[in-house]
Design a protein around this motif. Structure first.
Motif, PDB file in Angstrom:
ATOM      1  N   ALA A 172      96.798  83.740  57.896  1.00 15.66           N
ATOM      2  CA  ALA A 172      95.786  82.550  58.253  1.00 15.66           C
ATOM      3  C   ALA A 172      94.650  83.525  58.807  1.00 15.66           C
ATOM      4  O   ALA A 172      93.765  83.596  58.810  1.00 15.66           O
ATOM      5  N   VAL A 197      91.122  81.533  57.864  1.00 17.82           N
ATOM      6  CA  VAL A 197      91.795  79.600  56.985  1.00 17.82           C
ATOM      7  C   VAL A 197      92.900  79.516  58.944  1.00 17.82           C
ATOM      8  O   VAL A 197      92.800  79.843  59.455  1.00 17.82           O
ATOM      9  N   SER A 198      92.175  77.670  59.286  1.00 22.30           N
ATOM     10  CA  SER A 198      92.708  77.632  59.894  1.00 22.30           C
ATOM     11  C   SER A 198      93.663  76.447  60.061  1.00 22.30           C
ATOM     12  O   SER A 198      93.846  75.801  59.138  1.00 22.30           O
ATOM     13  N   PHE A 214      96.742  72.270  57.929  1.00 19.41           N
ATOM     14  CA  PHE A 214      95.464  73.086  57.151  1.00 19.41           C
ATOM     15  C   PHE A 214      94.084  72.304  58.211  1.00 19.41           C
ATOM     16  O   PHE A 214      94.066  71.639  58.244  1.00 19.41           O
ATOM     17  N   ASP A 242      93.091  69.255  57.031  1.00 18.07           N
ATOM     18  CA  ASP A 242      92.395  69.929  55.441  1.00 18.07           C
ATOM     19  C   ASP A 242      92.805  69.604  54.369  1.00 18.07           C
ATOM     20  O   ASP A 242      93.698  70.288  53.387  1.00 18.07           O
ATOM     21  N   ALA A 279      91.989  71.695  51.644  1.00 17.06           N
ATOM     22  CA  ALA A 279      92.713  72.984  51.708  1.00 17.06           C
ATOM     23  C   ALA A 279      94.010  72.782  51.059  1.00 17.06           C
ATOM     24  O   ALA A 279      94.865  74.397  50.384  1.00 17.06           O
ATOM     25  N   LEU A 301      95.998  81.618  51.119  1.00 19.95           N
ATOM     26  CA  LEU A 301      95.171  81.288  51.680  1.00 19.95           C
ATOM     27  C   LEU A 301      93.731  82.268  51.683  1.00 19.95           C
ATOM     28  O   LEU A 301      92.828  81.420  52.030  1.00 19.95           O
ATOM     29  N   THR A 302      93.768  83.186  50.832  1.00 16.57           N
ATOM     30  CA  THR A 302      92.385  83.980  50.064  1.00 16.57           C
ATOM     31  C   THR A 302      91.747  82.472  48.848  1.00 16.57           C
ATOM     32  O   THR A 302      90.631  82.731  49.254  1.00 16.57           O
ATOM     33  N   VAL A 333      92.286  80.101  49.221  1.00 17.25           N
ATOM     34  CA  VAL A 333      92.049  78.552  50.326  1.00 17.25           C
ATOM     35  C   VAL A 333      90.166  78.990  50.738  1.00 17.25           C
ATOM     36  O   VAL A 333      89.090  77.742  50.724  1.00 17.25           O
ATOM     37  N   ALA A 334      90.337  80.460  51.287  1.00 14.98           N
ATOM     38  CA  ALA A 334      89.493  80.455  52.321  1.00 14.98           C
ATOM     39  C   ALA A 334      87.669  80.716  51.177  1.00 14.98           C
ATOM     40  O   ALA A 334      86.993  80.508  51.477  1.00 14.98           O
ATOM     41  N   ARG A 365      87.166  78.493  48.601  1.00 13.04           N
ATOM     42  CA  ARG A 365      87.202  77.492  48.081  1.00 13.04           C
ATOM     43  C   ARG A 365      85.635  77.269  47.694  1.00 13.04           C
ATOM     44  O   ARG A 365      84.302  77.461  48.468  1.00 13.04           O
TER      45      ARG A 365
END
Ligand code: PMP
Length: 433
Positions: free
Chosen positions: A343, A348-349, A363, A379, A382, A427-428, A430-431, A433
Motif C-alpha cells: 500500500a 494507497v491509504s 481503506f 473508502d 476503493a 492496490l495499483t 485502486v491508485a 481509479r
C-alpha cells in the motif's frame, strides 16, 4: 458479461428463479460490490475452484470454520467414518461428550455446555439462559456486532445486515426489539449510561470480544475488563459471542487472549470443522438452568449431530498439534505486513488490522479503526476495486468492507506469494481509479 465467470453467471440466473438472490445467505450474492457471485465446485487446502474452473486462494474459509483449509484429509476421514455409522440417532453419543471435553478444556469460561446447530441458535439460547437466570428481560448489544438473525438481535447488527444498508430487518416487530439496548463498541461510557438508565433490568451484555462483523476490530485496552466490572456491579451477565473469534484469535478464545472471563460463551464455526454446529456454555450454575436440569427450555432434533461432532473433534485435535496455530498466526502477520508495504508503494491509504488468524484491510487513512463509525468512513469504492481485481487474479476475499479475512493452516508460502502478487496489482488498480 465477463467470460471468466460465464458458467457461474448461468448458474446464478437459474438459482435466482427459486432462491431469493440466487443464494441461501445474503452476503454470497455480492450485492455490495456488484458482479456475478461465483458458484463453488470444490475446495482443497488453501484453494477453491469455481464451476468455470478458475482457482482461487480462499480467504473466506466458509466465513471462519475452515481453520485447516478445505477438505483437510483428517477431517474428511473422520467425517466419512462417522457417515458410515449413521447420520443421526436422536440419542446421545459418546463423541458429543468428547467434543464437549475438548471445548471445556480449551475455553476458560466454559465449565459446561450444550451443542446446537448454528451460531444463531447459540446466541439465542445463551440469552434465554441469561434472562431465565436473572429474571430480567433487557439485553445490551453493540452497534456493528452481529450475533445471528434472531429478531431481537437484528438491531444495529453488523456483517450482511450492514452490507445491505439496512441495519434493522423488516419483519422484526417493534416489541421484539424493545428489550434490546444498543451501546457503542469500545465505549464504556455508552454502556454505563444504559445500565444507569435501566436499573436492575439488564439480564446480559452480549459482545463479540473481537468483532469480525464490521471488519476486525481489536478491543481497546480495559474495554473488556471494564465490561466485566460493570456487569459485576449491576448483577448483569457477560456473554462473549465467540462464534467467530473462538479458536481464531487465540487457541483458547478472546477470553484467554485478553484475560477476561465471561459468564456465558457462544461458539460455532471452527468447532464443527465446516459442518453445521454451534454451542453455548459457561458457568456450571448457569448451565444447570438448561432443560432437563432446569427451567430454561432449549432443544434440537439434530443437535450434536454425529457428522458435525466428528468433524469438530478432528478439526480441534489437528489445531492442537504443536505449532499449528502459531504458524497460522505467523502467516497472517506476513500477509498483513505485505499488504501494508504494498500500500505504501502504491500510495494507497490502508489500515490493516489483525487479531490472530483474522484480518481486515480497511481503506482508511486512520491509524486504527475502533468502531462502526470509523468503518463507515472507509473508502468503499476503493474496496470494491480491490475486491474485483483480487478476484480476477485468483484471490477470493469476503465481498464487503464489513467482513474479516480468514487464514488457515493450509495457506503456504506459495499461496501467500500468489496473494501478495495480486495485492500489488489490486492496490495499483485502486491508485489508478
Ligand atoms: N455470532 C457471530 C459473532 C457470527 O460471526 C455469526 C455468523 N457469522 C453468528 C453469531 C451466527 O452464526 P450462524 O451463521 O452459524 O447462525
Amino acid at each position: 458479461m465477463n467470460q471468466r465467470y460465464s458458467q457461474s453467471s448461468t448458474a446464478h440466473e437459474s438459482a435466482k428463479v427459486l432462491l431469493p438472490g440466487g443464494v441461501n445467505s445474503p452476503v454470497r450474492a455480492l450485492r455490495s460490490v456488484g458482479g456475478v457471485p461465483f458458484f463453488a465446485s470444490r475446495g482443497s487446502g488453501p484453494y477453491l475452484w469455481d464451476v468455470d474452473g478458475n482457482r482461487y486462494v480462499d480467504y473466506i474459509g466458509a466465513y471462519g470454520p475452515l481453520v485447516l483449509g478445505h477438505a483437510d484429509p483428517r477431517v474428511v476421514e473422520a467425517t466419512a467414518a462417522a457417515l458410515q455409522e449413521g447420520t443421526a440417532f436422536g440419542a446421545p453419543t459418546v463423541r458429543e461428550t468428547e467434543l464437549a471435553e475438548l471445548v471445556a478444556q480449551l475455553v476458560p469460561g466454559v465449565e459446561r455446555l450444550r451443542l446446537v446447530n448454528s451460531g444463531t441458535e447459540a446466541t439465542m439460547s445463551a440469552i434465554r439462559v441469561a434472562r431465565g437466570a436473572t429474571d430480567r428481560a433487557k439485553i445490551i448489544k453493540f452497534n456493528g456486532c452481529y450475533h445471528g438473525h434472531a429478531d431481537y438481535l437484528l438491531v444495529k447488527a453488523g456483517s450482511g445486515a450492514l452490507t445491505f444498508g439496512q441495519p434493522d430487518s423488516a419483519g422484526v416487530p417493534a416489541g421484539a426489539a424493545a428489550d434490546t439496548l444498543v451501546a457503542d463498541y469500545n465505549n464504556l461510557d455508552s454502556v454505563e449510561r444504559l445500565l444507569a438508565a435501566n436499573p436492575d433490568s439488564v439480564a446480559a451484555i452480549i459482545v463479540e470480544p473481537v468483532p469480525g462483523n464490521m471488519g476486525v476490530i481489536p478491543p481497546a485496552e480495559h474495554f473488556l475488563s471494564g465490561l466485566r466490572d460493570l456487569c459485576n456491579t449491576h448483577g448483569t451477565l457477560l456473554i462473549f459471542d465467540e462464534v467467530m473469534s473462538g479458536f481464531r484469535v487465540h487457541l483458547n478464545g478472546a477470553q484467554a487472549l485478553y484475560g477476561v472471563q465471561p459468564d456465558l460463551t457462544c461458539l460455532g464455526k471452527v468447532i464443527g470443522g465446516g459442518l453445521p454446529v454451534g454451542a453455548y456454555g459457561g458457568r456450571a450454575d448457569l448451565m444447570a438452568c438448561v432443560a432437563p436440569e432446569g427451567p430454561v427450555y432449549q432443544a434440537g432434533t439434530l443437535s450434536g449431530n454425529p457428522l458435525s461432532v466428528a468433524a469438530g473433534i478432528a478439526t480441534l485435535s489437528a489445531l492442537l498439534t504443536e505449532g499449528t496455530f502459531d504458524a497460522i498466526v505467523d502467516h497472517t502477520s506476513t500477509l498483513c505486513e505485505g499488504i501494508r508495504t504494498a500500500a505504501i508503494h502504491a500510495g494507497v491509504s490502508v489500515c490493516v488490522q489483525q487479531v490472530g488468524t483474522m484480518f481486515t484491510t480497511f481503506f482508511s487513512p486512520k491509524d486504527s479503526i475502533g468502531g462502526l463509525s470509523d468503518v463507515q468512513e472507509c473508502d468503499f469504492d476503493a474496496f470494491k476495486t480491490f475486491f474485483h481485481t483480487m478476484r480476477d487474479h485468483g484471490i477470493n476475499l469476503p465481498p464487503s468492507q464489513y467482513e474479516a479475512c480468514f487464514v488457515s493452516a493450509a495457506h503456504d508460502a506459495s499461496s501467500l506469494q500468489q496473494t501478495l502478487d495480486a495485492v500489488g496489482h489490486a492496490l495499483t488498480a485502486v491508485a489508478n481509479r
